[in-house]
Design a protein around this motif. Structure first.
Motif, PDB file in Angstrom:
ATOM      1  N   GLU A  14       0.829  -1.207   0.000  1.00 11.57           N
ATOM      2  CA  GLU A  14       0.000   0.000   0.000  1.00 11.57           C
ATOM      3  C   GLU A  14       0.863   1.256   0.000  1.00 11.57           C
ATOM      4  O   GLU A  14       0.590   2.199  -0.753  1.00 11.57           O
ATOM      5  N   LEU A  17       2.434   1.497  -3.648  1.00 12.23           N
ATOM      6  CA  LEU A  17       1.604   1.482  -4.858  1.00 12.23           C
ATOM      7  C   LEU A  17       0.344   2.334  -4.812  1.00 12.23           C
ATOM      8  O   LEU A  17      -0.074   2.860  -5.846  1.00 12.23           O
ATOM      9  N   SER A  18      -0.291   2.473  -3.663  1.00 16.10           N
ATOM     10  CA  SER A  18      -1.637   3.050  -3.636  1.00 16.10           C
ATOM     11  C   SER A  18      -1.705   4.465  -4.198  1.00 16.10           C
ATOM     12  O   SER A  18      -2.615   4.761  -4.975  1.00 16.10           O
ATOM     13  N   ASN A  19      -0.786   5.328  -3.840  1.00 15.22           N
ATOM     14  CA  ASN A  19      -0.808   6.700  -4.357  1.00 15.22           C
ATOM     15  C   ASN A  19      -0.104   6.833  -5.694  1.00 15.22           C
ATOM     16  O   ASN A  19      -0.591   7.509  -6.595  1.00 15.22           O
ATOM     17  N   LEU A  21       0.599   4.474  -8.035  1.00 15.84           N
ATOM     18  CA  LEU A  21       0.049   3.673  -9.131  1.00 15.84           C
ATOM     19  C   LEU A  21      -1.294   3.069  -8.712  1.00 15.84           C
ATOM     20  O   LEU A  21      -1.395   1.870  -8.454  1.00 15.84           O
ATOM     21  N   PRO A  22      -2.354   3.894  -8.647  1.00 17.42           N
ATOM     22  CA  PRO A  22      -3.634   3.391  -8.137  1.00 17.42           C
ATOM     23  C   PRO A  22      -4.215   2.209  -8.920  1.00 17.42           C
ATOM     24  O   PRO A  22      -4.824   1.312  -8.331  1.00 17.42           O
ATOM     25  N   ARG A  23      -4.027   2.173 -10.227  1.00 15.92           N
ATOM     26  CA  ARG A  23      -4.556   1.035 -10.990  1.00 15.92           C
ATOM     27  C   ARG A  23      -3.775  -0.238 -10.661  1.00 15.92           C
ATOM     28  O   ARG A  23      -4.354  -1.311 -10.508  1.00 15.92           O
ATOM     29  N   ARG A  24      -2.479  -0.112 -10.533  1.00 16.82           N
ATOM     30  CA  ARG A  24      -1.649  -1.267 -10.148  1.00 16.82           C
ATOM     31  C   ARG A  24      -2.038  -1.727  -8.744  1.00 16.82           C
ATOM     32  O   ARG A  24      -2.062  -2.908  -8.447  1.00 16.82           O
ATOM     33  N   TRP A  25      -2.354  -0.786  -7.875  1.00 21.86           N
ATOM     34  CA  TRP A  25      -2.799  -1.120  -6.524  1.00 21.86           C
ATOM     35  C   TRP A  25      -4.132  -1.878  -6.570  1.00 21.86           C
ATOM     36  O   TRP A  25      -4.332  -2.849  -5.849  1.00 21.86           O
ATOM     37  N   ALA A  26      -5.036  -1.461  -7.460  1.00 19.30           N
ATOM     38  CA  ALA A  26      -6.310  -2.171  -7.602  1.00 19.30           C
ATOM     39  C   ALA A  26      -6.077  -3.607  -8.076  1.00 19.30           C
ATOM     40  O   ALA A  26      -6.688  -4.551  -7.565  1.00 19.30           O
ATOM     41  N   GLN A  29      -4.731  -5.637  -5.168  1.00 21.17           N
ATOM     42  CA  GLN A  29      -5.780  -6.007  -4.214  1.00 21.17           C
ATOM     43  C   GLN A  29      -6.615  -7.187  -4.732  1.00 21.17           C
ATOM     44  O   GLN A  29      -6.982  -8.074  -3.965  1.00 21.17           O
ATOM     45  N   ASP A 137      -7.646  -3.879 -13.246  1.00 24.51           N
ATOM     46  CA  ASP A 137      -8.447  -3.120 -12.287  1.00 24.51           C
ATOM     47  C   ASP A 137      -8.879  -3.945 -11.077  1.00 24.51           C
ATOM     48  O   ASP A 137      -9.667  -3.482 -10.256  1.00 24.51           O
TER      49      ASP A 137
END
Length: 187
Positions: A14, A17-19, A21-26, A29, A137
């Motif tokens: 998190e 990646l979360s901030n 690369l949000p799509r990569r974070w999705a 998850q 996604d």
């Protein structure tokens, strides 16, 4: 492995990646959720699978992209900055037939010597299954649709396109083996 490895993996992924690369974070998850479900075929290694699924793409984080090859960059980061478990690091380094992509990039010897592939076929296959049945996604898909999506995104003649075409039969076989194991397990 205990729940701590899973919690630690989630915090690291998190944060990286979360901030950025949000799509990569999705995607991450979604892969993690698949791992939670697929872990039932692995017994004591279920948490290792979940941690590896959570961290498999951490090497995409811009600050970690030293070679531009995310499995190698992610594994080095986990080893060097976090002192992560060796099996975990080797799973991240070799996820989804990364050795074939490393060959396309001229990094095969580097990856193979630094992070040898684990000789635990079901665990390795389970990570392939989780990654290759999850969309960018985080949704569910088939391995065939995922390979087609990757080819469409990168192009047939790109490094990734050449790799995914070579790896596709292995990906489909790994996914099939895990699906058979899951089907054989009581729910």
């Amino acid at each position: 492995m205990d729940d701590l490895i899973v919690e630690r993996a989630a915090r690291i992924a998190e944060a990286e990646l979360s901030n950025a690369l949000p799509r990569r974070w999705a995607h991450t998850q979604g892969v993690t959720q698949h791992a939670v479900e697929a872990g039932r075929v692995l017994g004591q290694d279920a948490n290792l699978l979940v941690a590896a699924a959570t961290l498999h793409d951490v090497g995409y984080a811009p600050r970690l992209a030293a070679t531009g090859f995310h499995p190698l960059d992610g594994a080095r980061f986990l080893r060097d900055e976090h002192g992560a478990d060796e099996r975990l690091v080797r799973l991240v380094a070799n996820h989804s037939f990364a050795l074939l992509e490393a060959e396309e990039r001229g990094l095969r010897e580097e990856l193979a010597s630094e992070f040898p592939l684990l000789e635990e076929p079901l665990l390795v296959d389970a990570l392939v299954y989780c990654d290759m049945t999850t969309t960018p996604d985080g949704g569910r898909t088939t391995a065939e649709e995922r390979v087609a999506e990757i080819l469409g995104r990168y192009g047939d003649d790109s490094v990734v396109g050449r790799f995914i075409r070579r790896a596709a039969p292995e990906i489909f076989a790994a996914v099939g083996r895990v699906e058979a194991e899951l089907a054989a397990q009581p729910r």
